[in-house]
Design a protein around this motif. Structure first.
Motif, short mmCIF file in Angstrom:
data_model
loop_
_atom_site.label_atom_id
_atom_site.label_comp_id
_atom_site.label_asym_id
_atom_site.label_seq_id
_atom_site.Cartn_x
_atom_site.Cartn_y
_atom_site.Cartn_z
N ASP A 1 80.61 -26.90 46.43
CA ASP A 1 79.22 -26.44 46.51
C ASP A 1 79.19 -25.04 47.08
O ASP A 1 79.97 -24.68 47.93
CB ASP A 1 78.43 -27.33 47.48
N GLU A 2 78.24 -24.27 46.66
CA GLU A 2 77.98 -22.96 47.27
C GLU A 2 79.22 -22.08 47.28
O GLU A 2 79.53 -21.45 48.28
CB GLU A 2 77.49 -23.13 48.73
N ASP A 3 79.90 -22.05 46.17
CA ASP A 3 81.04 -21.14 46.08
C ASP A 3 80.54 -19.85 45.47
O ASP A 3 80.25 -19.79 44.28
CB ASP A 3 82.13 -21.78 45.21
N LYS A 4 80.47 -18.80 46.24
CA LYS A 4 79.84 -17.58 45.74
C LYS A 4 80.68 -16.93 44.66
O LYS A 4 80.16 -16.32 43.73
CB LYS A 4 79.60 -16.61 46.89
N GLU A 5 81.98 -17.05 44.77
CA GLU A 5 82.86 -16.44 43.76
C GLU A 5 82.60 -17.06 42.40
O GLU A 5 82.44 -16.38 41.40
CB GLU A 5 84.33 -16.67 44.14
N ALA B 1 80.00 -18.76 41.53
CA ALA B 1 78.62 -18.55 41.08
C ALA B 1 78.50 -17.21 40.37
O ALA B 1 77.76 -17.06 39.40
CB ALA B 1 77.67 -18.61 42.28
N LYS B 2 79.28 -16.23 40.86
CA LYS B 2 79.24 -14.92 40.21
C LYS B 2 79.93 -14.96 38.86
O LYS B 2 79.58 -14.25 37.93
CB LYS B 2 79.96 -13.89 41.09
N TYR C 1 76.05 -22.17 37.19
CA TYR C 1 76.91 -22.80 38.19
C TYR C 1 76.17 -23.83 39.03
O TYR C 1 76.72 -24.85 39.42
CB TYR C 1 77.51 -21.69 39.07
N GLN C 2 74.91 -23.54 39.30
CA GLN C 2 74.16 -24.44 40.20
C GLN C 2 74.01 -25.82 39.62
O GLN C 2 73.93 -26.80 40.34
CB GLN C 2 72.75 -23.88 40.47
#
Lengths: 449, 260
Positions: free
Chosen positions: A364-368, A370-371, A376-377
């Motif tokens: 969850d909440e992996d910014k890499e 998500a970019k 991704y969400q």
């Protein structure tokens, strides 16, 4: 005008008493509005007959307009007949969007489809997975799913697989290391009801407005109109399963489902006995397809089982199971956590599988990530297809993409999607080569593009 | 052999020479593959070449992985009818899918199953008519499953293979086996695969390309031919490497980059 009436050949439907002056599309819209009031009718039919001189549109374009605007009523059963004044009916022409599903399903046995090279397929319970695997799971094959210790996504696959079999009336043998295997049946999903299908179709139609060029592949497959008949659940090859609705209890009759616990037994001999007797009932007799059977074994090498440290015993069990299933009309799905086996044993298990899948958790909440990825969400996890069954043929099945994201649509329906790279944000100033490229990502090792 | 379409694999194996004597007789061939690329297509190709009308080979096929129907369908598309060959006693099929050596008595019985298998093979060879006895090919698909059938007793599997190897000198038959090399790559002392590689005269390895799988190139084959001895003397080791693409009716072999 009420629905389901076949007007006389020369009769123009008098909606408001002034048909020749009304434009065609307005007639269609008004009649559709009338049909909307009769939504309860499961197969709404309407026959619009229009004299040719009034209809300036060609029949094909007329049907296109009908389909794009009112898809949720006109479900592929629309026929356009050109009515000639001299003849009652000419040859009915199927409209352009009715799908020709000939020779796809075996009409004798529901849930079994003929495939190439003399194989027969049963559905995995997930329509996207069937498409990816080229039809489904072939009868006589062994499917292995490698679990991820961090997330129980293999249960999603297993549940859909088992539910699909029960909906089609296919006997099921379920083995699990839990104390109460029968309790798991209560978590099986039920096929989605008709109402959901209709509203879902409608929404997907409305979303079609804007198409973004860089994701064109996503829409390639959707060019075929989405009109397959979900009407009759029993006759569908693959059902849409609603994960929030449990399967009705009448499907779990004792004759159809046999649950075996593998935690307490000393070795795998008992399970092998169960499988042998189950498969003996589904022996293949030269082409004729009696009822297909399904075996689902969950977490075969789970540590709470006594046999989990007997490597060769487990391998021997899988080998004999594979030998038995090859000559029967059944599919076996085994899930196992590869982290609990030695590397060499894991490779042996992988070689024994005909179809090899693996599931992976997404943090969850992996910014890499998500970019890197779009959507991704909504992703629940990842599915990797390592090997696709090659029965009776030597040609390997090469997939365009081997990694798919597992998503829950509306938190109910399981879908698999190709991974798509997120658009690079031009305003942030970062160049394409750094943040946008796949090889630059720290997670590149786990993702295959 | 001369008028057939020979591909790179045939040339690498030495099958492009005269078909009498059979170039592979008395030799041991090991095919190695991995999960990503299956090497069974090489086995099918060798079955087809062995059963060609110009040669008089007899194949004893010991199958642990797939039933007869699987091979029959595949070879039919390649142009070889296994049912007819089986009736003509040129293709003898041992279905070992359900072989399981009972492990009641730990040492004896695992060995027992393989000993029986060896005796069966020997009996079959001896039972052949005189002229056919010189041209036997034993094929085993695949060795990792023989290990499973022996409950992990790889010593017994090695003994079995050594005995079969002895047949190659006794009867001039050829031994072709398939094994999965990635199973042993993580072991500390992979005795079985090392001994097999040592025994083998020809080593054929099927691997994926370093860039992964593709639709046009399914993988690469490396053929190590450890010296042929023929009338002109012994030739040294030769390594061939080329790419392949597997199709229903044939397999295309080509040098890297030469495919249009």
């Amino acid at each position: 005008m009420k629905a389901a009436q076949t007007p006389h050949k020369k009769e123009v439907p008098c909606v408001f008493g002034r048909p020749p002056q009304l434009p065609i599309t307005k007639i269609i819209r008004l009649s559709a509005a009338l049909l909307a009031r009769h939504r309860r009718c499961s197969t709404p039919t309407a026959a619009l007959s229009l004299p040719p001189r009034v209809c300036s549109l060609r029949p094909e374009s007329l049907s296109c307009r009908l389909s794009t605007i009112y898809s949720w009523h006109f479900t592929g059963k629309t026929k356009l007949c050109s009515v000639d004044a001299a003849m009652a009916t000419t040859k009915p022409r199927l409209s352009s969007f009715s799908r020709n599903l000939s020779a796809v399903s075996s009409s004798q046995t529901p849930g079994v489809k003929c495939g190439p090279n003399g194989t027969m397929f049963v559905s995995s319970g997930i329509a996207d997975l069937d498409k990816i695997l080229g039809g489904g799971f072939p009868l006589g094959s062994l499917v292995m799913v490698m679990e991820d210790a961090e997330a129980p996504h293999h249960m999603l696959l297993l549940r859909n697989f088992m539910s699909q079999g029960l909906v089609h009336g296919q006997p099921l043998l379920y083995a699990s290391p839990s104390k109460d295997p029968r309790g798991f049946l209560g978590t099986l999903p039920s096929p989605a009801s008709l109402k959901h299908d209709k509203s879902r179709d409608r929404e997907s139609e409305q979303e079609k407005g804007l198409r973004i060029a860089w994701q064109y592949k996503k829409y390639m497959g959707e060019n075929q109109p989405n009109f397959d008949s979900h009407r009759d659940n029993k006759q569908d090859y693959c059902n849409e399963f609603d994960l929030r609705k449990p399967l009705e209890r009448h499907y779990f009759t004792r004759q159809r489902v046999n649950c075996v616990g593998i935690q307490d037994s000393k070795n795998l001999a008992a399970l092998q006995e169960h499988c042998a007797s189950f498969l003996a009932q589904h022996q293949r007799n030269d082409g004729s397809c009696a009822l297909a059977g399904r075996i689902a074994i969950q977490s075969l090498c789970a540590p709470q089982c006594e046999h989990s440290n007997m490597d060769w015993e487990m391998l021997s069990f899988i080998k004999s199971l594979k030998g038995m299933v090859r000559s029967s009309n059944a599919v076996v799905v085994i899930t196992f956590p590869p982290s609990l086996l030695s590397l060499s044993s894991t490779k042996r298990w992988q070689h024994m599988a005909d179809t090899l899948l693996s599931v992976a958790a997404i943090p969850d909440e992996d910014k890499e990530l998500a970019k890197l990825l779009s959507g991704y969400q909504d992703m629940v996890g990842l599915l990797n297809v390592h090997k696709v069954a090659r029965l009776n043929t030597q040609v390997p099945f090469i997939l365009e993409a081997t990694t798919f994201s597992i998503k829950l649509q509306k938190r109910r329906f399981l879908v698999l999607e190709c991974l798509n790279q997120a658009p690079v944000d031009g305003s942030s100033g970062s160049s394409y080569g750094t943040s946008g490229s796949c090889s630059g990502s720290s997670k590149a090792g786990t993702l295959d593009f | 052999m001369e008028n057939q379409n020979l591909n790179l694999l045939d040339r690498a194996l030495g099958l492009d020479g005269p078909s009498e004597p059979w170039p592979l007789s008395g030799r041991v061939v090991l095919i190695e593959d991995c999960v990503e690329t299956s090497g069974s297509f090489v086995l099918h190709q060798l079955v087809k070449r062995s059963l060609s009308p110009t040669s008089s080979n007899v194949i004893i096929f010991v199958a642990f992985a797939n039933p007869f129907s699987h091979y029959d369908r595949i070879l039919r598309k390649l142009g070889c009818n296994l049912v007819t060959q089986r009736d003509n006693k040129r293709f003898i099929f041992f279905d070992m899918l359900m072989l399981r050596c009972p492990d009641v008595d730990e040492g004896k019985s695992s060995e027992g199953g393989l000993v029986l298998l060896y005796e069966k093979i020997l009996k079959t060879i001896c039972g052949l008519p005189g002229d056919k006895k010189d041209y036997v090919t034993i094929m085993i698909d695949d060795i990792s499953l023989v290990e499973v059938a022996a409950n992990g007793g790889s010593d017994y599997v090695l003994d079995f293979l050594h005995y079969c190897h002895a047949l190659t000198s006794e009867f001039d038959c050829s031994l072709i086996t398939l094994n999965h090399e990635d199973i042993y790559s993580s072991m500390e002392r992979p005795t079985l695969i090392l001994q097999m590689e040592y025994l083998a005269d020809i080593l054929i390895k099927a691997e994926p390309l370093s860039t992964g799988l593709a639709t046009d190139v399914h993988g690469q084959l490396t053929v190590l031919n450890k010296g042929t001895s023929h009338r002109l003397g012994r030739s040294g080791n030769k390594i061939h490497n080329f790419h392949y693409k597997v199709k229903e009716n044939t397999v295309e072999y080509f040098y890297p980059g030469s495919r249009v």
